[in-house]
Scaffold this active site. Sequence first.
Site, PDB file in Angstrom:
ATOM      1  N   GLU A 287      15.923  57.098  47.232  1.00 42.16           N
ATOM      2  CA  GLU A 287      14.833  56.524  48.031  1.00 42.16           C
ATOM      3  C   GLU A 287      13.609  57.422  48.063  1.00 42.16           C
ATOM      4  O   GLU A 287      12.494  56.963  48.256  1.00 42.16           O
ATOM      5  CB  GLU A 287      15.312  56.260  49.473  1.00 42.16           C
ATOM      6  CG  GLU A 287      15.799  54.844  49.670  1.00 42.16           C
ATOM      7  CD  GLU A 287      16.041  54.458  51.131  1.00 42.16           C
ATOM      8  OE1 GLU A 287      16.609  53.390  51.334  1.00 42.16           O
ATOM      9  OE2 GLU A 287      15.677  55.203  52.055  1.00 42.16           O
ATOM     10  N   HIS A 308      38.743  60.097  33.854  1.00 40.24           N
ATOM     11  CA  HIS A 308      39.553  59.077  33.183  1.00 40.24           C
ATOM     12  C   HIS A 308      38.847  57.720  33.151  1.00 40.24           C
ATOM     13  O   HIS A 308      39.466  56.705  32.886  1.00 40.24           O
ATOM     14  CB  HIS A 308      40.917  58.968  33.871  1.00 40.24           C
ATOM     15  CG  HIS A 308      41.696  60.249  33.781  1.00 40.24           C
ATOM     16  ND1 HIS A 308      42.756  60.429  32.937  1.00 40.24           N
ATOM     17  CD2 HIS A 308      41.520  61.442  34.415  1.00 40.24           C
ATOM     18  CE1 HIS A 308      43.221  61.671  33.067  1.00 40.24           C
ATOM     19  NE2 HIS A 308      42.481  62.300  33.958  1.00 40.24           N
ATOM     20  N   LYS A 422      14.371  42.185  51.371  1.00 43.86           N
ATOM     21  CA  LYS A 422      14.398  41.663  52.748  1.00 43.86           C
ATOM     22  C   LYS A 422      13.487  40.439  52.850  1.00 43.86           C
ATOM     23  O   LYS A 422      13.841  39.428  53.456  1.00 43.86           O
ATOM     24  CB  LYS A 422      13.915  42.729  53.739  1.00 43.86           C
ATOM     25  CG  LYS A 422      14.838  43.914  53.872  1.00 43.86           C
ATOM     26  CD  LYS A 422      14.321  44.865  54.947  1.00 43.86           C
ATOM     27  CE  LYS A 422      15.022  46.196  54.867  1.00 43.86           C
ATOM     28  NZ  LYS A 422      14.402  47.210  55.709  1.00 43.86           N
TER      29      LYS A 422
HETATM   30  O1  PA5 Z   1      16.295  56.067  54.899  1.00 48.03           O
HETATM   31  C1  PA5 Z   1      15.870  55.046  55.407  1.00 48.03           C
HETATM   32  O2  PA5 Z   1      14.780  54.992  55.990  1.00 48.03           O
HETATM   33  C2  PA5 Z   1      16.678  53.771  55.372  1.00 48.03           C
HETATM   34  O3  PA5 Z   1      17.815  53.902  54.599  1.00 48.03           O
HETATM   35  C3  PA5 Z   1      17.100  53.375  56.773  1.00 48.03           C
HETATM   36  O4  PA5 Z   1      17.818  54.426  57.360  1.00 48.03           O
HETATM   37  C4  PA5 Z   1      17.929  52.095  56.775  1.00 48.03           C
HETATM   38  O5  PA5 Z   1      17.221  51.076  56.171  1.00 48.03           O
HETATM   39  C5  PA5 Z   1      18.307  51.703  58.186  1.00 48.03           C
HETATM   40  O6  PA5 Z   1      17.184  51.516  58.975  1.00 48.03           O
HETATM   41  P1  PA5 Z   1      17.255  51.446  60.534  1.00 48.03           P
HETATM   42  O7  PA5 Z   1      17.711  52.759  61.051  1.00 48.03           O
HETATM   43  O8  PA5 Z   1      15.864  51.129  60.968  1.00 48.03           O
HETATM   44  O9  PA5 Z   1      18.230  50.360  60.893  1.00 48.03           O
END
Ligand code: PA5
Length: 445
Positions: A287, A308, A422
Amino acid sequence: MISLNIEKTLGFISKENVFAYEAQVKAAQEALENGTGKGNDFLGWLHLPSSITKEHLADLKATAQVLRENCEAVVVAGIGGSYLGARAVIEALSNSFAWLQDKKSGPVILYAGHNIGEDYLYELTEYLKDKKFGVINISKSGTTTETALAFRLLKKQCEDQRGKEMAKKVIVAVTDAKKGAARVTADNEGYKSFIIPDNVGGRFSVLTPVGLLPIVVAGFDIEKLVAGAAAMEKACGKDVPFAENPAAIYAATRNELYKNGKKIEILVNFNPKLHYVSEWWKQLYGESEGKENKGIFPASVDFSTDLHSMGQWIQEGERTIYETVISVEKTQYSLQVLSDEANLDGLNFLAGKHVDEVNKMAELGTQLAHVDGGVPNMRIVIPALNEESLGGLLYFFEKACGISGYLLGVNPFNQPGVEAYKKNMFALLNKPGYEEESKAIQARL
Ligand code: PA5
């Protein structure tokens, strides 16, 4: 303390070129410290370990005690950064068969809100039917569909099974200070809640209550975890010389490998308990760096299991990969290979050796084979699977990620790309407010 060795990358890239990053790394470190780089409103993780107070840890421990005393199971509801850090540490420190043990030392930790599996949620709610359970609802935005959907079910079930008063005691929220549905619900219901600081993004939040609360509920020592991270914060500090700073060297080496066509980094472990550390690491780097059509693809394998399966590809597939091996120096327990009179499997030559000696030779043999096969190898050694080492390892990866993202020239602290699915999902589900998108997407089907 963890150590990093890049020797086995040096047949593929030169030490000189790695050290040529020194000035850029210094600039990246300064940008992080001074808040002058991209994404500078999300730098709260940088000095988090050294700024966590005893009072905060005591508050977390007291809340955990309430859950431990009143619950046979605690469901941690969260996804992505609101899930992976806690699971990484809990799985690394837990007995591999804790789940099956009759005599449990604390509540079983379960996870929800990290998928939309109907069968998964059905089976979870079935399992919980005769259990005294609690919930830690973790969501920074408070609006994440996966987590909200699971929490709806779990809240109702907890209230129905345990009564409103007890539910109030055993449901805890970890969310934003002011915004989002999770905050509103927590305030309306009177749940104990913890705040996720505004300036800490999900994937950098393991040392906030997002990670710390589930970890302490699972029975692990968060003081030691934070102390390990604080020691690493020092070891990776901006005034530590480049050659002695593991985060700097790791960030520089991976960027140099990337420049030389090594587009995939495989995080390798030889200890199954590290599986979720790899999952956490993949999110952190994926990310943070995968944007603007750039970024090393973070992959992971569990060896020797995956030798394996993926071993063939790694040994002889396309040469666009390198490996970073996490090696655990000492095991927690001791177990030796037995001698066998018939010796039908021919293993008597190993009799009396510790299982880990065999594992370590598998590790060394694999490293040499993969280097021979054209796969540069880095090696991170941690002394043992304990709270201090894990705290250090997590912070090391966070710090290196911040530096590495700046070396790559991206904003390591945003994730615009995760919105696309989303938007489509909401359009397909006819979410109010998505009328135009719904029409447009239907036309494409
Ligand atoms: O690293 C990030 O920002 C995302 O992976 C969020 O943690 C994830 O989408 C969950 O979001 P939230 O804590 O708002 O539910």
